[in-house]
Every structure is written in C-alpha cells, then in structure tokens.
Motif scaffolding. Sequence first.
Motif, PDB file in Angstrom:
ATOM      1  N   LEU A  27     -28.724  34.620  -5.215  1.00 27.34           N
ATOM      2  CA  LEU A  27     -27.638  33.655  -5.410  1.00 27.34           C
ATOM      3  C   LEU A  27     -28.146  32.385  -6.067  1.00 27.34           C
ATOM      4  O   LEU A  27     -29.186  31.849  -5.697  1.00 27.34           O
ATOM      5  N   PHE A  28     -27.399  31.895  -7.068  1.00 28.19           N
ATOM      6  CA  PHE A  28     -27.616  30.589  -7.669  1.00 28.19           C
ATOM      7  C   PHE A  28     -26.309  29.829  -7.551  1.00 28.19           C
ATOM      8  O   PHE A  28     -25.257  30.341  -7.936  1.00 28.19           O
ATOM      9  N   ARG A  29     -26.385  28.619  -7.011  1.00 28.30           N
ATOM     10  CA  ARG A  29     -25.181  27.808  -6.813  1.00 28.30           C
ATOM     11  C   ARG A  29     -25.210  26.577  -7.700  1.00 28.30           C
ATOM     12  O   ARG A  29     -26.217  25.899  -7.802  1.00 28.30           O
ATOM     13  N   ASN A  30     -24.079  26.292  -8.315  1.00 27.85           N
ATOM     14  CA  ASN A  30     -23.863  25.072  -9.069  1.00 27.85           C
ATOM     15  C   ASN A  30     -22.736  24.351  -8.343  1.00 27.85           C
ATOM     16  O   ASN A  30     -21.580  24.425  -8.733  1.00 27.85           O
ATOM     17  N   ASP A  31     -23.085  23.718  -7.223  1.00 28.55           N
ATOM     18  CA  ASP A  31     -22.090  23.057  -6.381  1.00 28.55           C
ATOM     19  C   ASP A  31     -21.623  21.755  -7.007  1.00 28.55           C
ATOM     20  O   ASP A  31     -22.371  21.089  -7.717  1.00 28.55           O
ATOM     21  N   VAL A  32     -20.399  21.386  -6.700  1.00 28.28           N
ATOM     22  CA  VAL A  32     -19.877  20.085  -7.096  1.00 28.28           C
ATOM     23  C   VAL A  32     -20.591  19.051  -6.243  1.00 28.28           C
ATOM     24  O   VAL A  32     -20.755  19.228  -5.033  1.00 28.28           O
ATOM     25  N   SER A  33     -21.030  17.950  -6.862  1.00 32.54           N
ATOM     26  CA  SER A  33     -21.848  16.976  -6.144  1.00 32.54           C
ATOM     27  C   SER A  33     -21.097  16.241  -5.050  1.00 32.54           C
ATOM     28  O   SER A  33     -21.669  15.876  -4.045  1.00 32.54           O
ATOM     29  N   GLN A  34     -19.814  16.009  -5.230  1.00 28.42           N
ATOM     30  CA  GLN A  34     -19.059  15.301  -4.196  1.00 28.42           C
ATOM     31  C   GLN A  34     -17.605  15.719  -4.216  1.00 28.42           C
ATOM     32  O   GLN A  34     -17.060  16.034  -5.255  1.00 28.42           O
ATOM     33  N   GLY A  35     -17.016  15.691  -3.053  1.00 25.81           N
ATOM     34  CA  GLY A  35     -15.618  16.056  -2.927  1.00 25.81           C
ATOM     35  C   GLY A  35     -14.713  14.848  -3.098  1.00 25.81           C
ATOM     36  O   GLY A  35     -15.164  13.741  -3.335  1.00 25.81           O
ATOM     37  N   THR A  36     -13.435  15.107  -2.936  1.00 24.98           N
ATOM     38  CA  THR A  36     -12.452  14.034  -3.071  1.00 24.98           C
ATOM     39  C   THR A  36     -11.716  13.840  -1.754  1.00 24.98           C
ATOM     40  O   THR A  36     -10.507  13.797  -1.717  1.00 24.98           O
ATOM     41  N   GLY A  37     -12.455  13.766  -0.665  1.00 24.93           N
ATOM     42  CA  GLY A  37     -11.838  13.572   0.636  1.00 24.93           C
ATOM     43  C   GLY A  37     -12.550  14.394   1.690  1.00 24.93           C
ATOM     44  O   GLY A  37     -13.654  14.886   1.477  1.00 24.93           O
ATOM     45  N   PRO A  38     -11.888  14.558   2.838  1.00 24.42           N
ATOM     46  CA  PRO A  38     -12.544  15.236   3.957  1.00 24.42           C
ATOM     47  C   PRO A  38     -12.655  16.754   3.800  1.00 24.42           C
ATOM     48  O   PRO A  38     -13.455  17.380   4.462  1.00 24.42           O
ATOM     49  N   GLY A  39     -11.877  17.354   2.923  1.00 25.33           N
ATOM     50  CA  GLY A  39     -11.907  18.812   2.745  1.00 25.33           C
ATOM     51  C   GLY A  39     -13.025  19.251   1.818  1.00 25.33           C
ATOM     52  O   GLY A  39     -13.896  18.477   1.425  1.00 25.33           O
ATOM     53  N   ARG A  40     -12.989  20.498   1.444  1.00 31.43           N
ATOM     54  CA  ARG A  40     -13.989  21.043   0.526  1.00 31.43           C
ATOM     55  C   ARG A  40     -13.741  20.537  -0.888  1.00 31.43           C
ATOM     56  O   ARG A  40     -12.603  20.370  -1.304  1.00 31.43           O
ATOM     57  N   PRO A  41     -14.827  20.327  -1.648  1.00 33.35           N
ATOM     58  CA  PRO A  41     -14.654  19.854  -3.025  1.00 33.35           C
ATOM     59  C   PRO A  41     -14.069  20.956  -3.910  1.00 33.35           C
ATOM     60  O   PRO A  41     -14.258  22.142  -3.638  1.00 33.35           O
ATOM     61  N   TYR A  42     -13.368  20.562  -4.942  1.00 33.97           N
ATOM     62  CA  TYR A  42     -12.872  21.530  -5.911  1.00 33.97           C
ATOM     63  C   TYR A  42     -13.994  21.861  -6.880  1.00 33.97           C
ATOM     64  O   TYR A  42     -14.929  21.098  -7.052  1.00 33.97           O
ATOM     65  N   GLY A  43     -13.894  23.004  -7.529  1.00 37.44           N
ATOM     66  CA  GLY A  43     -14.895  23.400  -8.512  1.00 37.44           C
ATOM     67  C   GLY A  43     -16.041  24.145  -7.884  1.00 37.44           C
ATOM     68  O   GLY A  43     -15.948  24.690  -6.787  1.00 37.44           O
ATOM     69  N   GLY A  44     -17.150  24.167  -8.601  1.00 40.10           N
ATOM     70  CA  GLY A  44     -18.334  24.890  -8.152  1.00 40.10           C
ATOM     71  C   GLY A  44     -18.411  26.260  -8.799  1.00 40.10           C
ATOM     72  O   GLY A  44     -17.391  26.881  -9.103  1.00 40.10           O
ATOM     73  N   THR A  45     -19.634  26.693  -9.043  1.00 37.81           N
ATOM     74  CA  THR A  45     -19.892  27.997  -9.645  1.00 37.81           C
ATOM     75  C   THR A  45     -20.973  28.700  -8.846  1.00 37.81           C
ATOM     76  O   THR A  45     -21.920  28.057  -8.393  1.00 37.81           O
TER      77      THR A  45
END
Length: 108
Positions: A27-45
């Motif tokens: 697995l290789f993750r390209n996570d979004v660096s920060q979310g826009t609130g208390p939930g999970r961030p949008y995006g990511g690969t």
Amino acid sequence: MDIVIFTETRFNSSDTDDIYNIDGYRLFRNDVSQGTGPGRPYGGTAVYSRVLLKEGYLYAHNINGIEFTIIKTESNPHLNIIGIYRSPSIAISRLLSSLRSVLDEDYN
C-alpha cells in the motif's frame, strides 16, 4: 490486477496501514494533509501494488489542490502511470495547467 488506484479514499493520517491492508499488495497512501473540520478529510489516493516498482516511485506530487501519484515499475520503466484526484470545486482549467506542469517534468 497488478496495480490498483483508488481516489477520494478519505484516509486520515492517524489511520494505520494495517486497517487498509490487502493480502499480496503493498500500500502507498497519498493522504490529504488536513481536513476541513472534525470529520474525515476529503480526497486522498491509495495505490495497491503487487509488482516491483522502480526505485523512487511511487511518490506524491500534489500541486494547486490536485493530488498526483506517480508510478513506475521495474518491468516497464518507460511507462508512467499517474493517478489523479481533483475535487469538483477545482476548476478544470487549474487541473489542465497542473497536469501540464507534471507532464513537463522529467521522470527518468
């Protein structure tokens, strides 16, 4: 399938890889660096691979709010595989400009 690419994974940086493990794949993750609130961030690969990759690849190249994940394999080093995630709120013109920038780079 030897390489599988998922977009808008919404993985959180605090998630461990064990949660998303698929037997036989790395697995290789390209996570979004920060979310826009208390939930999970949008995006990511996420990329799952069971083939040997060229040294230095997989890697993330994120620009202008667009996620690019660059992949090359040992067996076919002249083939570039690029996973792309663009939020619907990002203009197509910005995607095209960013893609041109990525394609203009030398991936040897």
